[in-house]
Enzyme design. Structure first.
Site, PDB file in Angstrom:
ATOM      1  N   ASP A 114       0.618  -1.317  -0.051  1.00 18.29           N
ATOM      2  CA  ASP A 114      -0.034  -0.029   0.104  1.00 18.29           C
ATOM      3  C   ASP A 114       0.574   1.055   0.126  1.00 18.29           C
ATOM      4  OD1 ASP A 114       1.124  -0.090   2.418  1.00 18.29           O
ATOM      5  OD2 ASP A 114      -0.822  -0.867   3.396  1.00 18.29           O
ATOM      6  N   GLU A 136      -0.527  -8.901  -0.823  1.00 17.63           N
ATOM      7  CA  GLU A 136      -1.135  -8.477   0.520  1.00 17.63           C
ATOM      8  C   GLU A 136      -2.383  -7.446   0.054  1.00 17.63           C
ATOM      9  OE1 GLU A 136       1.935  -6.972   3.787  1.00 17.63           O
ATOM     10  OE2 GLU A 136       0.676  -5.148   3.018  1.00 17.63           O
ATOM     11  N   GLU A 150      -1.729   5.228   3.181  1.00 18.74           N
ATOM     12  CA  GLU A 150      -1.816   3.667   3.087  1.00 18.74           C
ATOM     13  C   GLU A 150      -3.029   3.232   2.733  1.00 18.74           C
ATOM     14  OE1 GLU A 150       0.123   4.963   5.262  1.00 18.74           O
ATOM     15  OE2 GLU A 150       2.277   4.491   4.449  1.00 18.74           O
ATOM     16  N   HIS A 227       7.414   5.000  12.914  1.00 20.66           N
ATOM     17  CA  HIS A 227       7.912   5.775  11.927  1.00 20.66           C
ATOM     18  C   HIS A 227       6.578   6.150  10.896  1.00 20.66           C
ATOM     19  CE1 HIS A 227       7.036   1.803   9.906  1.00 20.66           C
ATOM     20  NE2 HIS A 227       7.044   2.665   8.680  1.00 20.66           N
ATOM     21  N   ARG A 229       3.347   7.796   9.408  1.00 19.45           N
ATOM     22  CA  ARG A 229       2.852   9.406   9.310  1.00 19.45           C
ATOM     23  C   ARG A 229       1.853   9.746  10.398  1.00 19.45           C
ATOM     24  NH1 ARG A 229       3.561  12.623   4.563  1.00 19.45           N
ATOM     25  NH2 ARG A 229       4.884  10.992   3.770  1.00 19.45           N
ATOM     26  N   HIS A 260      14.259   5.843  12.556  1.00 23.60           N
ATOM     27  CA  HIS A 260      13.707   6.041  11.275  1.00 23.60           C
ATOM     28  C   HIS A 260      14.412   7.259  10.734  1.00 23.60           C
ATOM     29  CE1 HIS A 260      11.562   6.605   7.516  1.00 23.60           C
ATOM     30  NE2 HIS A 260      11.291   5.160   7.734  1.00 23.60           N
TER      31      HIS A 260
END
Ligand code: UDP
Length: 402
Positions: A114, A136, A150, A227, A229, A260
């Site tokens: 995604d 997936e 995503e 990490h 968003r 990250h």
């Protein structure tokens, strides 16, 4: 300048054309290559001409994984820029990947998951009427704003794909609810379990990580990754403060945190956790080192998708620092717990499980709900069957699949 130029192709290292079919595999991030490496290997084993394209959406993070998983890239779209946005990445992939599609004219494009690479790759293939296989497929959180972007990316890819490779029965049902025809959905498991199992067979951490594990022997080791968003800003600040306070209060604990490189993570991590006793801020780790730390941990705290899929095989307890999860199978398996909104539940769960470790001790290696290590073989067998049918061999009829 680059936009109308076909990216340079490496010498064809792995050309095996007996099947007469060409499959193009696209990825751009760490989790994508982890999940696609076994599929690429299997495609080559089955004599597909396999073209591997990296968007390099996350260039530095990706590099050690290509080596560890033995993946050679034929075309590198080199889209990464400083301070990149999903829109910028999408735009650059659309134009650069289109040149590759024009030059290679594959029979199938495989995308995974995604990411913006997944969405842009599917769009470019769709616009050229090339069939798309989505690995997936069918993960859904139910909230288009989380994970962002995503959840929207994967929904859009489901609208464009020809073959939907779902990891679980639940994922299949989610696709059916969105009116994806059942004959286009295949429950195959997630090839992350294939990669994980392969890695575990020969797991050998670097000397630095081996030393870190040795020097913290006897401590309750907490492993953290964050990490995403939607964790940026106050959520991340609050979570890191809760974890810092927990480690400071309990002298027999320590924290491993591979940070990250995104400044939204790095700067906050250094500010809140930097220079503290028993807190180890690490560079992003290669797969072997990260798995070694997972195996050595007392408890994992993470907002990662892949880590939720790995925890059952490793039998490691996981607190998911997110408001929702599209992977409730790990919760049902008793391996992970969802924190939900606000910093309160994380503090409570850390304290509770420190005092009474019944749940932590109860977590064992369980049959992984996301796969059994043979997903890549299943996916490629399906591709083989579908591409081998007479209809699929005729481009004109391929077009009618849309
Ligand atoms: N991972 C790793 N090194 C690290 C952090 C994570 O190898 O320092 C692996 C982890 O085992 C998992 C994958 O990277 O397989 C998850 O990637 P990420 O969290 O970036 O993406 P997500 O799974 O959330 O999409």
């Amino acid at each position: 300048m680059f936009d109308n130029v076909i990216p340079e192709k490496r010498p064809p290292a792995h050309m095996a054309m007996d099947s007469g079919m060409k499959v193009l595999v696209l990825f751009g991030t760490r989790p994508e290559v982890i999940k696609l490496a076994p599929v690429i290997r299997e495609l080559r084993k089955k004599q597909f001409e396999t073209v591997v394209v990296s968007s390099s959406q996350h260039k530095q993070l990706l590099k050690p994984f290509l080596k560890a998983l033995d993946v050679e890239v034929d075309f590198d779209l080199k889209v990464m820029t400083k301070d990149q946005s999903p829109t910028g990445v999408c735009a650059r992939i659309l134009s650069r990947f289109d040149s590759v599609l024009e030059a290679e004219s594959p029979d199938l494009v495989l995308v995974q998951g995604d990411t913006t690479t997944t969405l842009a790759g599917a769009m470019a293939a769709f616009n050229r009427r090339i069939p798309i296989g989505h690995i997936e497929a069918g993960l859904r959180s139910g909230n288009i704003m989380s994970p962002f972007p995503e959840e929207m990316n994967r929904r859009l890819v489901s609208q464009m794909a020809t073959f939907h490779f779902a990891a679980t029965e639940k994922n299949r049902r989610s696709l059916l609810e969105e009116n994806v025809p059942s004959e286009k959905i295949f429950v195959t498991g997630n090839p992350i379990v294939d990669s994980l199992r392969t890695m575990l067979k020969t797991l050998s951490p670097s000397p630095d990580i081996a030393e870190l594990i040795k020097s913290t022997e006897g401590k309750k080791r907490l492993l953290l990754t964050t990490h995403r968003r939607e964790s940026f800003g106050s959520t991340m600040t609050e979570n890191l403060k809760v974890i810092r306070d927990f480690i400071e209060r309990r002298r027999n604990t320590c924290l491993f945190f591979p940070v990250h490189p995104n400044p939204n993570v790095k700067d906050v991590a250094e500010e809140i956790l930097g220079g503290k006793e028993r807190i180890y801020l690490l560079e992003p780790l290669d797969y072997a080192d990260f798995l070694a730390l997972m195996k050595s941990s007392w408890l994992i705290v993470s907002d990662s998708g892949g880590v939720q899929e790995e925890a059952p095989t490793l039998g490691k307890p996981l607190l998911v620092i997110r408001e929702n999860t599209e992977r409730p199978e790990a919760i049902r398996a008793g391996v992970s717990k969802l924190i939900g909104p606000g910093p309160g539940p994380l503090k409570n769960l850390l304290d509770e499980n420190y005092s009474v470790d019944t749940w932590i001790k109860s977590v064992r290696e369980v049959e992984n709900p996301f796969g059994d290590g043979r997903s890549a073989a299943r996916i490629v067998r399906i591709i083989e069957e579908k591409l081998a049918t007479k209809e699929m061999q005729t481009r004109n009829i391929q077009r009618s699949l849309f």
